[in-house]
Design an enzyme around this catalytic site. Sequence first.
Site, PDB file in Angstrom:
ATOM      1  N   GLU A  46       0.848  -1.201   0.000  1.00  0.00           N
ATOM      2  CA  GLU A  46       0.000   0.000   0.000  1.00  0.00           C
ATOM      3  C   GLU A  46       0.880   1.246   0.000  1.00  0.00           C
ATOM      4  OE1 GLU A  46      -2.870   2.518   3.017  1.00  0.00           O
ATOM      5  OE2 GLU A  46      -2.700   0.346   3.338  1.00  0.00           O
ATOM      6  N   ARG A  50       0.842  10.396   0.526  1.00  0.00           N
ATOM      7  CA  ARG A  50       1.285  11.429   1.473  1.00  0.00           C
ATOM      8  C   ARG A  50       2.505  12.170   0.957  1.00  0.00           C
ATOM      9  NH1 ARG A  50       0.879   7.973   7.160  1.00  0.00           N
ATOM     10  NH2 ARG A  50      -1.148   7.011   6.719  1.00  0.00           N
ATOM     11  N   THR A  73      -4.546   6.200   1.591  1.00  0.00           N
ATOM     12  CA  THR A  73      -4.837   7.596   1.911  1.00  0.00           C
ATOM     13  C   THR A  73      -5.550   8.291   0.751  1.00  0.00           C
ATOM     14  OG1 THR A  73      -2.691   7.523   3.057  1.00  0.00           O
ATOM     15  CG2 THR A  73      -3.931   9.545   3.239  1.00  0.00           C
ATOM     16  N   LYS A 133     -11.116  -1.474   6.569  1.00  0.00           N
ATOM     17  CA  LYS A 133      -9.907  -1.136   7.319  1.00  0.00           C
ATOM     18  C   LYS A 133     -10.363  -0.517   8.646  1.00  0.00           C
ATOM     19  CE  LYS A 133      -6.358   2.501   7.016  1.00  0.00           C
ATOM     20  NZ  LYS A 133      -5.634   3.376   6.068  1.00  0.00           N
TER      21      LYS A 133
END
Length: 206
Positions: A46, A50, A73, A133
Amino acid sequence: MTANSTVTIADIMQTSAVIPVLVIEDAALARPLAEALVAGGLRVLEVTLRTGAALEAIAEMKKVPGAIVGAGTVVNTQQFARVRDAGAEFIVSPGLTERLATPIIESGVPFLPGIANAADIMTGLDLGLTHFKFFPAEANGGLKALKALAAPFYQCSFCPTGGITEASAPDWLAFKPVLCVGGSWVTGGTMAEIEIKARAANALRG
């Protein structure tokens, strides 16, 4: 693996005990990092959005045989469009909104949305989702909280992420609704050290 593939998020979650959560500042390191993780048995990667290098890192990691590379994200539809174009094979979001979830679901790209409470799970169920998640896992009450949430939502499976460590991961993985955990502890050190950490992490399920 492509959009509309027959591979599901359940398949991806059961591929490895640990999904490394990767914050990549330099895309030049992406491919060797993926090679080390895959060599250690952690095929599902993953890459979080960011950093400015994330999209290039996804493209580089996809060149590694055996790697299943997703984007984390992801918080809006514009980001989803960009990571899809970059070839992300699954999508992870820190939360769940209908506006974000709908186009991802319609695209056929496997989707793992973040949930923190019963209302989030019910929203997901309304959208046809059953895999989530649990985030941020430790800050949200840890394994005790997830067990309480999972009881009424017996049809759901989870990937706890946030504060999970090598020491705590086995307890999470021993809970049947937990198919895998997300963690960043495997990414520090040299590539040889990362491969060793990955091998140990992949063996945590037992």
